[in-house]
Design an enzyme around this catalytic site. Sequence first.
Site, PDB file in Angstrom:
ATOM      1  N   LYS A   1       0.842  -1.200   0.000  1.00 56.68           N
ATOM      2  CA  LYS A   1       0.000   0.000   0.000  1.00 56.68           C
ATOM      3  C   LYS A   1       0.885   1.261   0.000  1.00 56.68           C
ATOM      4  CE  LYS A   1      -3.677   0.017   2.760  1.00 56.68           C
ATOM      5  NZ  LYS A   1      -5.024   0.296   2.299  1.00 56.68           N
TER       6      LYS A   1
ATOM      7  N   ARG B   1      -3.319   2.719   8.989  1.00 54.63           N
ATOM      8  CA  ARG B   1      -3.600   1.421   8.360  1.00 54.63           C
ATOM      9  C   ARG B   1      -2.350   0.567   8.257  1.00 54.63           C
ATOM     10  NH1 ARG B   1      -8.270   2.024   4.629  1.00 54.63           N
ATOM     11  NH2 ARG B   1      -8.732   4.217   4.474  1.00 54.63           N
TER      12      ARG B   1
ATOM     13  N   GLY C   1      -7.999  -7.724   4.888  1.00 47.98           N
ATOM     14  CA  GLY C   1      -8.806  -7.802   6.101  1.00 47.98           C
ATOM     15  C   GLY C   1      -8.132  -8.477   7.280  1.00 47.98           C
TER      16      GLY C   1
ATOM     17  N   MET D   1      -5.359  -7.525   9.010  1.00 48.43           N
ATOM     18  CA  MET D   1      -4.781  -6.673  10.056  1.00 48.43           C
ATOM     19  C   MET D   1      -5.688  -5.466  10.299  1.00 48.43           C
ATOM     20  SD  MET D   1      -0.761  -6.977   9.323  1.00 48.43           S
ATOM     21  CE  MET D   1      -0.916  -6.689   7.598  1.00 48.43           C
TER      22      MET D   1
ATOM     23  N   ARG E   1      -3.307  -1.533  -6.440  1.00 41.96           N
ATOM     24  CA  ARG E   1      -2.474  -2.735  -6.271  1.00 41.96           C
ATOM     25  C   ARG E   1      -2.821  -3.707  -7.391  1.00 41.96           C
ATOM     26  NH1 ARG E   1      -5.554  -5.177  -0.908  1.00 41.96           N
ATOM     27  NH2 ARG E   1      -7.616  -4.764  -1.697  1.00 41.96           N
TER      28      ARG E   1
ATOM     29  N   HIS F   1     -15.232  -9.113   1.379  1.00 41.45           N
ATOM     30  CA  HIS F   1     -14.213 -10.039   1.871  1.00 41.45           C
ATOM     31  C   HIS F   1     -14.374 -11.445   1.277  1.00 41.45           C
ATOM     32  CE1 HIS F   1     -12.585 -12.871   4.884  1.00 41.45           C
ATOM     33  NE2 HIS F   1     -11.581 -12.017   4.842  1.00 41.45           N
TER      34      HIS F   1
ATOM     35  N   SER G   1      14.874 -42.898 -14.695  1.00 42.19           N
ATOM     36  CA  SER G   1      13.745 -42.075 -14.259  1.00 42.19           C
ATOM     37  C   SER G   1      13.767 -42.068 -12.727  1.00 42.19           C
ATOM     38  CB  SER G   1      12.423 -42.645 -14.777  1.00 42.19           C
ATOM     39  OG  SER G   1      11.367 -41.856 -14.298  1.00 42.19           O
TER      40      SER G   1
ATOM     41  N   CYS H   1       9.503 -39.370 -12.309  1.00 38.76           N
ATOM     42  CA  CYS H   1       8.104 -39.782 -12.397  1.00 38.76           C
ATOM     43  C   CYS H   1       7.445 -39.870 -11.020  1.00 38.76           C
ATOM     44  CB  CYS H   1       7.963 -41.097 -13.152  1.00 38.76           C
ATOM     45  SG  CYS H   1       8.841 -42.451 -12.373  1.00 38.76           S
TER      46      CYS H   1
ATOM     47  N   TYR I   1      12.952 -34.681 -18.853  1.00 38.53           N
ATOM     48  CA  TYR I   1      11.498 -34.566 -18.744  1.00 38.53           C
ATOM     49  C   TYR I   1      11.014 -34.755 -17.317  1.00 38.53           C
ATOM     50  CZ  TYR I   1      11.228 -39.672 -18.477  1.00 38.53           C
ATOM     51  OH  TYR I   1      11.375 -40.981 -18.083  1.00 38.53           O
TER      52      TYR I   1
HETATM   53  C1  PEP Z   1       8.389 -43.453  -7.078  1.00 34.75           C
HETATM   54  O1  PEP Z   1       8.796 -44.177  -6.190  1.00 34.75           O
HETATM   55  O2  PEP Z   1       8.630 -42.224  -7.123  1.00 34.75           O
HETATM   56  C2  PEP Z   1       7.544 -43.983  -8.150  1.00 34.75           C
HETATM   57  C3  PEP Z   1       7.170 -43.218  -9.147  1.00 34.75           C
HETATM   58  O3  PEP Z   1       7.124 -45.261  -8.023  1.00 34.75           O
HETATM   59  P1  PEP Z   1       5.916 -45.710  -7.071  1.00 34.75           P
HETATM   60  O4  PEP Z   1       5.233 -44.460  -6.601  1.00 34.75           O
HETATM   61  O5  PEP Z   1       5.039 -46.558  -7.909  1.00 34.75           O
HETATM   62  O6  PEP Z   1       6.617 -46.444  -5.994  1.00 34.75           O
END
Ligand code: PEP
Length: 888
Positions: free
Chosen positions: A29, A99, A108, A110, A350, A466, A774, A841, A861
Amino acid sequence: MKAPEKFVFSFGSKISEGNATMKSLLGGKGANLAEMSSLGIPVPPGFTISTEICNLFFEHGEKVPENVKAEILKALAKVESELGRGFADIANPLLVSVRSGARVSMPGMMDTILNLGLNDQTVEGLAKKSQNPRFAWDSYRRFIQMFSNVVLEMNPSLLEVVLEDLKEEKKYKSDAEFTVEDLKYLVQEFKKQVLDQRGIKFPSDPHEQLWSAINAVFKSWNTGRAITYRKLHDIPESWGTAVNIQAMVFGNMGEGSATGVAFTRDPSTGERKFFGEFLPNAQGEDVVAGIRTPQPISKVKTGEESLEEYMPESYQQLVDIYKKLEKHYREMQDIEFTIERGKLWMLQTRTGKRTAFAALRIACEMIEEGLINEKEALLRIAPTSLEQLLHPTLDSKAKKTLLTKGLPASPGAAVGEVVFTSEEAELLKANSKKAILVRIETSPEDISGMVAAQGILTTRGGMTSHAAVVARGMGKCCVAGAGECYVDYNKEELRVNGYLIKKGEIITLDGSTGEVFLGEVKTVEPTPGIHFEKMMKLADKYRKLNVRANADTPLDAKIARNFGAEGIGLCRTEHMFFGPDRIDVVREMILAEDREDRIKALDKLLPMQRSDFVGIFSEMEGKPVTIRFLDPPLHEFLPHSEEEIAALATRLGKDNSKLGARIEALKEFNPMLGHRGCRLAITYPEIYMMQARAIAEAVVLVMKKNIKVIPEIMIPLVATHKELQILRAQVESEVQSVQKEQNTKFDYLVGTMIELPRAAVTAGEIAESADFFSFGTNDLTQTTLGLSRDDAGRFLGSYVNGGILPTDPFVSIDVEGVGVLVKMGVDLGRRSKPNLKVGVCGEHGGDPASIDFFHKVGLNYVSCSPFRVPVARLAAAQAALREVAAQK
Ligand code: PEP
Ligand code: MG
């Protein structure tokens, strides 16, 4: 600590000691007030006490240091001289507002005190100067109420009762009917109450009022609700709040005065139109609190009088200012203004909060308008906010019983049981039930209930009240200002248009239209719109990381592709067997007494797997598909109770007691560290060989449909390179057999998951047998921190709340621990195989903060659940853009 050189920063028409870049010191502000005054926009003069003083205040036993007080008085004198009024001057008094103003907006949370500087003498001066005694005395009674509540910490209802009693006695319908005499009476009564309840005389010295108010605002940084809000929004405790002290301007000086709030674009849809609300003859807090229903700023068809019609000149001036502000900030603004007897004053600007839908439209249109570039646009969208667009809406064809229509305060659809308190909403959530929090109006105390509820319905308030602002920020469905509803908190019921809805009954909200329906209405999957698609394409242009999905079925694969997945990064083959027609075959395989029995079961599984792979390969049309070989913690697949075991024995034609004994023998104390992953195939090679065959045969089948696929076979839970060496050889021999049988050739990869610390530290050797890595960061987190994935939830909360861990390490990668192993795994792997493809993954693959880290360590990835693919695409683009910005 060395005292900062300057603590107090003035602003006004003649001076501006701060600017918009100084948010950490002046709060949002304060920094923006300074910026507006530099731009020549009319801002009531004032000054900001910096956030550094907030920390000093707490270090000094909740006192403002004396040298800072001296600076405050100097700054106050500048305000007096700009306006030609005097603080505590009986004839021509200067009134101020006090303020809070943190670095980021905490709506809201404070405290604020308005009309400070009034006492029995200055009120007369104000009455004379304004030629409006009613206004002066009304300001005085409001000041006493606010000051008693905020600074003297009195229960607000004590003074409310005095006011309501008088109203009843005089048979008034609203506060507006109070006469000067009534207001004088209220002032005296309020002071009496303060003396009775708090044992102190209400302070009449404006300086004493000022110091107490500054203290109270600093203290409000540490109220329970502010602490909760900070936790929810990751705002560090150390930031502190600034305090803004500013000359009062009055929107409640009668005819020609007004106050309002506006957005430079529509915060729900993003449409480029001036959008806001105002109240004639009112103070700013009246709009925010939603006590009176406001009128539109710009002309509308409904016939309500707009500001455009009521005060065309001020409206035009406001339009010029909003355009100037948006152009200057190159961002949608949320502005507050007051018109005092025809003179327009800006009180705040803002960055405006908006829905994810609006954010995308605004970003795309600002690129087209040349206001911002593509990179800036991408960095402005919070990746997780995209999830809002992927949530269901109401099925337009579903049968509905409309109860009423309120304001469409925050889009989305919500179905749940009606509750009237935050506690009840939290209780339902704890019992995995869905709540709709119904309130007359929400206040900051309701924040935890709003978090817990599916949706929020209020009977009062406008689009800027709010409930509306907070719900939009959370991406939570909200219908506000549903004025036809009558809520009785005591009876726990909601009455609307002849319907009586008791606590626990189901209603449905449509936050996009403001409609409220009886019972449950069917919902449909969302369509995120063209701006979503445009932004996703832009994200793809800048990101370096590829984004794949974790998908186990052809249907999941299809959803993932629609969200832009560039392949499947994890197909958990054990998940293909969860169906009722399949699970017994897997159990038969697990429970087999010998190889012969196991092969019989595997022969039954082979065609099932093959057809699934055909489905997935066809759906992915040549995009990479990583198939993770069987990795079931065995206990997940076996029956537990005696009845279940008996039933399985009958179905499999086995002896009940023998089967029970076999299940008993397979029991493990620690299944997550047990006979799972590649260890299964080390003892029973035929399992992975069946899977290799199913994949190879499926490849041949889809090749016949002219679909090219290079399957990526992934071996889980490898701890030593020998495991991978052995299993790779088996897989290769099986695939080669199929190729020979079918007289064909195709490419395929064999890689591994890195999900044990030993695998990460020996990644160099493992890479020799792997075409790709992975990272299974779920197991890697489990095994690095020694935290059970299944049980840690019970106590992890205390670790995060206690600051021992910054976040749940299963949600956001533990950069300092697990992250070091990931980096080591990548570096060692690529040292022995420079072009090694590496992905992740685990669940972290869809978490923006983790994605930033994975980008930095050079993964190829990330792979995440289908609904998080858009989040990951944007987060990956942001990671790349941030890296470029940091290198500059
Ligand atoms: C992991 O362990 O990150 C994985 C992807 O395999 P899971 O979750 O199936 O054990
Ligand atoms: Mg795992």
